[in-house]
Design an enzyme around this catalytic site. Structure first.
Site, PDB file in Angstrom:
ATOM      1  N   SER A   1     -27.512   2.665 -59.140  1.00  0.00           N
ATOM      2  CA  SER A   1     -28.882   2.425 -58.709  1.00  0.00           C
ATOM      3  C   SER A   1     -29.843   3.172 -59.626  1.00  0.00           C
ATOM      4  CB  SER A   1     -29.096   2.877 -57.259  1.00  0.00           C
ATOM      5  OG  SER A   1     -28.492   1.966 -56.349  1.00  0.00           O
TER       6      SER A   1
ATOM      7  N   ASP B   1     -15.293  -1.061 -50.699  1.00  0.00           N
ATOM      8  CA  ASP B   1     -15.766  -0.062 -51.654  1.00  0.00           C
ATOM      9  C   ASP B   1     -15.139   1.290 -51.319  1.00  0.00           C
ATOM     10  OD1 ASP B   1     -17.305   1.033 -53.704  1.00  0.00           O
ATOM     11  OD2 ASP B   1     -19.029   1.413 -52.395  1.00  0.00           O
TER      12      ASP B   1
ATOM     13  N   ILE C   1     -24.616  -1.395 -56.533  1.00  0.00           N
ATOM     14  CA  ILE C   1     -25.995  -1.057 -56.180  1.00  0.00           C
ATOM     15  C   ILE C   1     -26.058  -0.829 -54.682  1.00  0.00           C
ATOM     16  CG2 ILE C   1     -28.387  -1.868 -56.128  1.00  0.00           C
ATOM     17  CD1 ILE C   1     -27.600  -3.615 -58.621  1.00  0.00           C
ATOM     18  N   ASP C   2     -26.448   0.384 -54.294  1.00  0.00           N
ATOM     19  CA  ASP C   2     -26.553   0.733 -52.875  1.00  0.00           C
ATOM     20  C   ASP C   2     -27.844   1.480 -52.587  1.00  0.00           C
ATOM     21  OD1 ASP C   2     -26.105   1.291 -50.214  1.00  0.00           O
ATOM     22  OD2 ASP C   2     -24.475   2.699 -50.533  1.00  0.00           O
TER      23      ASP C   2
END
Length: 311
Positions: A216, A82, A257-258
């Site tokens: 998110s 990423d 999504i983190d």
């Protein structure tokens, strides 16, 4: 089953009107929670590693943990870098077993972004690795990525066809209103995704997989848990999940999504210590964190991504 790249999973996602979740991983419990959810719902998965996570957990450990998840679940799983910011970082990950990398040249001028992305693509494709590029810049902070609101910019649809053609990338991250980190919007603001830009990009790149970063939703349940059991987070709201679901039915094939994972794990661990302060066994509190992550990911797969039963 070995690790896979993203080519086939994105093709199926585009045709099926759903997206694959790209979940950031930092340790064993996070990987287990994510992939246990994927196994329970028979969902394909992307586990992605930032440069910061790679420094924290060590490249070799993370690769072996993800390979163990593939063996345990039997799911199609891609291991993705990423926000790679250099050819050298992307090369190191490709040589070290990653099956997908992102080269983020969005901070460069257009021609420099094209040249850097093309260089990574040529190296990656010769080794069976897929590449994600980026046009436009998201505001917010995530690990080493820090872009002010003033420097953020929407993707220009007039550039996308030229960029994809000249670089050969396999997917493209675009900026349409998402932002990195948990503090996306203040209460009273009205988060909106620029579906007009997404639709125009889709017209310019028919059948081509699009990526959303900073997606998110800052789930209130876990924000409340974090606040209740230790400290107060600044009031913030994320991207509404119905907007993300709509994007997943369009050209968006990968949603990152983190922050929601971090909130779920942190909230569960804080709750554990508040209720059981005598505990000092990491298996107890990290186990609660893993369970919270599994529940979070199951929710995302069913209600946002739509990729359950698509493995």
């Amino acid at each position: 089953m070995p690790l896979v790249n993203t080519k086939e999973m994105f093709k199926k996602a585009y045709e099926g009107g759903y997206a694959i979740g790209a979940f950031n991983v930092n340790n064993m419990e996070i990987i287990q929670g994510i992939t246990e959810a994927g196994k329970a719902l028979n969902a394909p998965m992307i586990l992605q590693v930032s440069a910061g996570a790679r420094k924290y957990a060590n490249h070799t450990y993370l690769v072996k943990l993800v390979e163990a998840a593939v063996e345990e679940t039997g799911l199609p799983i891609a291991l993705h870098l990423d926000h790679g910011d250099s050819f050298e970082l992307c090369k190191s990950c490709i040589d070290g077993g990653f099956t997908s990398v992102m080269i983020d040249g969005s901070h460069l001028d257009y021609e420099e972004n094209v040249a850097l992305t093309k260089k990574v693509v040529e190296y990656a494709h010769a080794r069976g690795v897929t590449v994600e590029g980026e046009l436009g810049q998201l505001a917010g902070i995530e690990d080493d990525v820090n872009v002010s609101a003033e420097d953020a910019s929407f993707t220009d649809p007039d550039q996308v066809e030229d960029f994809v053609t000249r670089t050969g990338v396999d997917s493209l991250a675009i900026a349409i209103g998402t932002s990195h980190g948990a503090y996306k919007f203040k209460p009273g603001q009205n988060p909106q995704l620029r579906f007009d830009i997404l639709e125009e990009v889709s017209k310019r790149l028919p059948g081509f997989p699009i990526v959303l970063h900073g997606a998110s939703s800052v789930v209130p349940e876990f924000v409340e848990m974090v606040n209740t059991y230790g400290g107060k987070m600044p009031d913030a709201i994320g991207i509404p999940e119905d907007m993300l679901r709509k994007a997943a039915t369009m050209a968006v094939c990968k949603i990152n999504i983190d922050s929601d994972l971090r909130l779920a794990m942190t909230g569960a661990i804080r709750k554990h210590f508040a209720e059981s302060p005598e505990h000092f066994d990491p298996r107890q509190y990290l186990g609660d964190g893993r369970t919270a992550i599994k529940g979070m990911v199951e929710h995302k797969i069913k209600n946002v991504l739509g990729c359950n039963d698509k493995a």
